[in-house]
Design an enzyme around this catalytic site. Structure first.
Site, mmCIF file in Angstrom:
data_model
loop_
_atom_site.group_PDB
_atom_site.id
_atom_site.type_symbol
_atom_site.label_atom_id
_atom_site.label_comp_id
_atom_site.label_asym_id
_atom_site.label_seq_id
_atom_site.Cartn_x
_atom_site.Cartn_y
_atom_site.Cartn_z
ATOM 1 N N CYS A 190 -7.104 2.135 -24.294
ATOM 2 C CA CYS A 190 -7.127 2.599 -22.908
ATOM 3 C C CYS A 190 -6.433 1.637 -21.943
ATOM 4 O O CYS A 190 -6.547 1.769 -20.744
ATOM 5 C CB CYS A 190 -8.557 2.864 -22.445
ATOM 6 S SG CYS A 190 -9.591 1.396 -22.435
ATOM 7 N N ARG A 216 -17.512 3.774 -18.419
ATOM 8 C CA ARG A 216 -17.613 2.347 -18.712
ATOM 9 C C ARG A 216 -18.576 1.701 -17.726
ATOM 10 O O ARG A 216 -18.492 1.947 -16.522
ATOM 11 C CB ARG A 216 -16.234 1.686 -18.580
ATOM 12 C CG ARG A 216 -16.305 0.191 -18.855
ATOM 13 C CD ARG A 216 -14.964 -0.476 -18.732
ATOM 14 N NE ARG A 216 -14.549 -0.595 -17.348
ATOM 15 C CZ ARG A 216 -13.374 -1.092 -16.972
ATOM 16 N NH1 ARG A 216 -12.500 -1.484 -17.886
ATOM 17 N NH2 ARG A 216 -13.056 -1.180 -15.701
ATOM 18 N N HIS A 275 0.814 -1.207 0.000
ATOM 19 C CA HIS A 275 0.000 0.000 0.000
ATOM 20 C C HIS A 275 0.852 1.264 0.000
ATOM 21 O O HIS A 275 0.526 2.245 -0.644
ATOM 22 C CB HIS A 275 -0.927 0.024 1.217
ATOM 23 C CG HIS A 275 -1.902 -1.099 1.209
ATOM 24 N ND1 HIS A 275 -2.627 -1.415 0.095
ATOM 25 C CD2 HIS A 275 -2.254 -1.993 2.156
ATOM 26 C CE1 HIS A 275 -3.395 -2.450 0.361
ATOM 27 N NE2 HIS A 275 -3.188 -2.822 1.607
HETATM 28 C C1 PEP Z 1 -8.048 -3.156 -20.076
HETATM 29 O O1 PEP Z 1 -8.433 -4.312 -19.898
HETATM 30 O O2 PEP Z 1 -7.085 -2.859 -20.800
HETATM 31 C C2 PEP Z 1 -8.730 -2.035 -19.407
HETATM 32 C C3 PEP Z 1 -8.418 -0.793 -19.682
HETATM 33 O O3 PEP Z 1 -9.673 -2.307 -18.468
HETATM 34 P P1 PEP Z 1 -9.363 -2.861 -16.989
HETATM 35 O O4 PEP Z 1 -7.886 -2.697 -16.739
HETATM 36 O O5 PEP Z 1 -10.203 -2.045 -16.073
HETATM 37 O O6 PEP Z 1 -9.795 -4.284 -17.079
HETATM 38 MG MG MG Z 2 -10.362 -4.752 -19.105
#
Ligand code: PEP
Ligand code: MG
Length: 590
Positions: A509, A339, A196
């Protein structure tokens, strides 16, 4: 004059940055040394009561800490919520009572026995992240032990000058009590990258070196120390020459940081005029400030799980709406991509009764869960649609693996919109709808999926996990997790082509998007936007400004011919060495 010790300690690089200053040693009562006492059978009920009282006191104390948590720590409050639950954990709470009753021993000893048992289970786990969680058990048991023994917690809230905190280990409750502006760096004997202290220090941009072993035995309060959080190095009592060298390094590092932060306001425009949109991934409303400070062009991924975690009940539609509206209003006119819930897999919610699964990553997660839980899904869709009336909000569905899921999700979205309309509640009627492409089947079917949505967002964290068969939370296979693996590049390329063919926008992303090293190939693919952790934005924007789109396209062609990830990495390094130096701290250092 006594010669300088100049002692170098090597630990784990917990959070980057260089600092020089005086140490502050966090003393702690030794709660590990407890005596075993036998309790007469007639006194057992009183001993159990004493234990229960101690837990209540610890709960109250922790609740007090939670209520006082300052804004900058809010993101990490879930850790304290988890500790609150651990206080009543069956193995610790019932286990201790069982020891008292069956072995006729005092509460302190019984607690120690119960906790040692739980800790040994955690310590045997192969995954270092879970092994590290044994420290949570230790922190929680320390809280109970302190209230049993009547000793106080280490008091670090009163520090009155800027210091380098040196501690055996810092519990999250302790960390949140420190006044941040007083902390130059964190050093701990225990802990690693996933502890942490490391997580918190990185998000607050405070240098940290962890896992030093015996720093608390070697360092005393007021000792002069140098901390290099990037290299994981600590120098105790440095000599003049070392001090001068590190002072220069520190100044340059700060200059560099200030420079990239200043320039993060500039657009990420390549040398030949292509403008890349650089957005942020967030999990909390409070992070929006950091997005703006780091020059984010919008929010490419708002992970909405946080409001469902560590609580006994589900959030109401109104609570969700208030939260999304705030994010949308602060970011407006910039885009906010919300999302829908991605619960399951490695993300849990205590308000939901999720079945235990053998392979949670392949189980009832994300859109699969939402489609099976219409009440929860509809409440979230209503909240997002309502917020879309007040800002530039888009909606995105996670973990789409087939076209039916999109069709089904859109049908529910339309029904929700109709019911809002009927009720006369304002909502964003023209909301853009996107699919996350993070499952190999979605990559293969990207041309068909593209007809059903307004945009794609490639989630490489999961795409790499599912396509290279590498569990994203298993550190034993972490070295195989290669964003520049040719298979990953080919998949990303395929998705981008399908999106362009259909005339829809395409983003990335996953974490891959936040590393400047990956930018030449991503730029070469002409992604419309990349989205990342806010603190990565300045470096990525800076990198984009030294690259050219045309050269990146040529480079991509070469990269796609490479047989292995190592070959791609070598090609990137050979081709872009001077650009990386131009964009990075190295150039400033030379
Ligand atoms: C991914 O899977 O690349 C993403 C951005 O979503 P998460 O990391 O929240 O699964
Ligand atoms: Mg993901």
């Amino acid at each position: 004059m006594k010669p300088a010790l100049n002692l170098t300690l090597q630990g784990i690089a917990g959070s980057p940055g260089i600092t020089i200053g005086k140490a502050y040693l966090v003393e702690r009562e030794d709660v590990d040394v407890v005596e075993k006492r036998f309790i007469e059978p007639e006194n057992i009920p009183a001993e159990v009561r004493r234990f229960k009282e101690a837990v209540k006191k610890a709960q109250k104390q922790l609740q007090g800490v939670i209520e006082e948590v300052p804004g900058e720590f809010r993101k990490h409050i879930y850790i304290l919520d988890a500790h609150m639950m651990l206080l009543k954990d069956r193995m610790i709470y019932d286990g201790t009572i069982e020891y008292i009753e069956c072995e006729n021993v005092n509460a302190e000893w019984a607690l120690k026995m119960a906790v040692d048992e739980v800790k040994s289970i955690f310590k045997k786990m192969p995954d270092p992240y879970f092994r590290e969680r044994a420290s949570d058990i230790a922190h929680v048991s320390e809280l109970i032990m302190e209230s049993l023994l009547g000793t106080g917690p280490s008091n670090i809230s009163h520090i009155d000058k800027r210091v380098i905190i040196v501690a055996h280990d810092l519990s999250p409750a302790e960390t949140t009590q420190i006044q941040l502006e007083k902390v130059k760096a964190f050093l701990t004997d225990l802990g690693g990258q996933t502890s942490h202290t490391g997580i918190i220090a990185r998000s607050l941009e405070i240098p940290a070196v962890l896992g030093l072993g015996n720093a608390t035995q070697l360092i005393n309060t007021d000792d002069l120390i140098i901390v290099d959080g990037s290299a994981g190095v600590v120098i105790l009592d440095p000599d003049e020459e070392t001090l001068t060298r590190y002072q220069e390094r520190k100044d340059l590092f700060e200059e560099y940081q200030a420079m990239i932060t200043r320039s993060s306001r500039l657009p990420a425009e390549t040398t030949d005029g292509f403008r890349l949109t650089v957005m942020a991934n967030i999990e909390l409303l409070e992070e929006v400030v950091s997005v703006i400070d780091h020059g984010g062009d919008g929010i490419g991924l708002y992970r909405t799980e946080f409001l469902y975690l560590n609580r006994p009940t589900l959030p109401s539609e109104q609570e969700l709406f208030d939260n999304y509206r705030d994010v949308a209003e602060i970011m407006a006119p910039r885009t906010v991509t919300v999302r829908t819930l991605d619960i399951g897999g490695d993300k849990f919610a205590s308000g939901l009764q999720l079945a235990e699964e053998m392979n949670p990553a392949l189980g009832l997660r994300a859109i699969r869960f939402s489609l099976q839980s219409p009440g929860i899904f509809e409440a979230q869709l209503r909240a997002i649609l309502r917020a879309a009336n007040l800002g530039n909000v888009r909606i995105m569905f996670p973990m789409i693996s087939e076209v039916d899921e999109i069709v089904h999700a859109r049908r529910i979205l339309n029904q929700v919109a109709e019911s809002l309309d009927k009720a006369g509640i304002p909502f964003g009627a023209n909301i853009k709808v996107g699919a996350m492409i993070e499952v190999p089947s979605a990559v293969i079917m990207a041309d068909i999926l593209a007809k059903e949505v307004d945009f794609f967002s490639i989630g490489t964290n999961d795409l790499i996990q599912y396509s290279l068969a590498i569990d994203r939370v298993n550190k034993q296979v972490a070295h195989l997790y290669q964003p520049l693996h040719p298979a990953v590049l080919r998949m990303v390329q395929r998705v981008v082509e399908a999106a362009k063919e259909a005339g829809i926008q395409v983003y990335m992303c996953g974490e891959m998007a936040g590393d400047p090293v990956n930018l030449p190939v991503l730029l070469g693919m002409e992604l419309d936007a990349v989205s990342m952790n806010p603190i990565s934005i300045p470096a990525v924007k800076r990198m984009a400004r030294v690259l050219s789109l045309d050269e990146s396209k040529l480079f991509l062609k070469e990269a796609l011919k490479q047989p292995t990830a190592a070959d791609v990495i070598k090609l990137v390094q050979d081709t872009y060495e001077s650009s990386f130096r131009k964009a990075a701290f190295d150039e400033v250092l030379e």
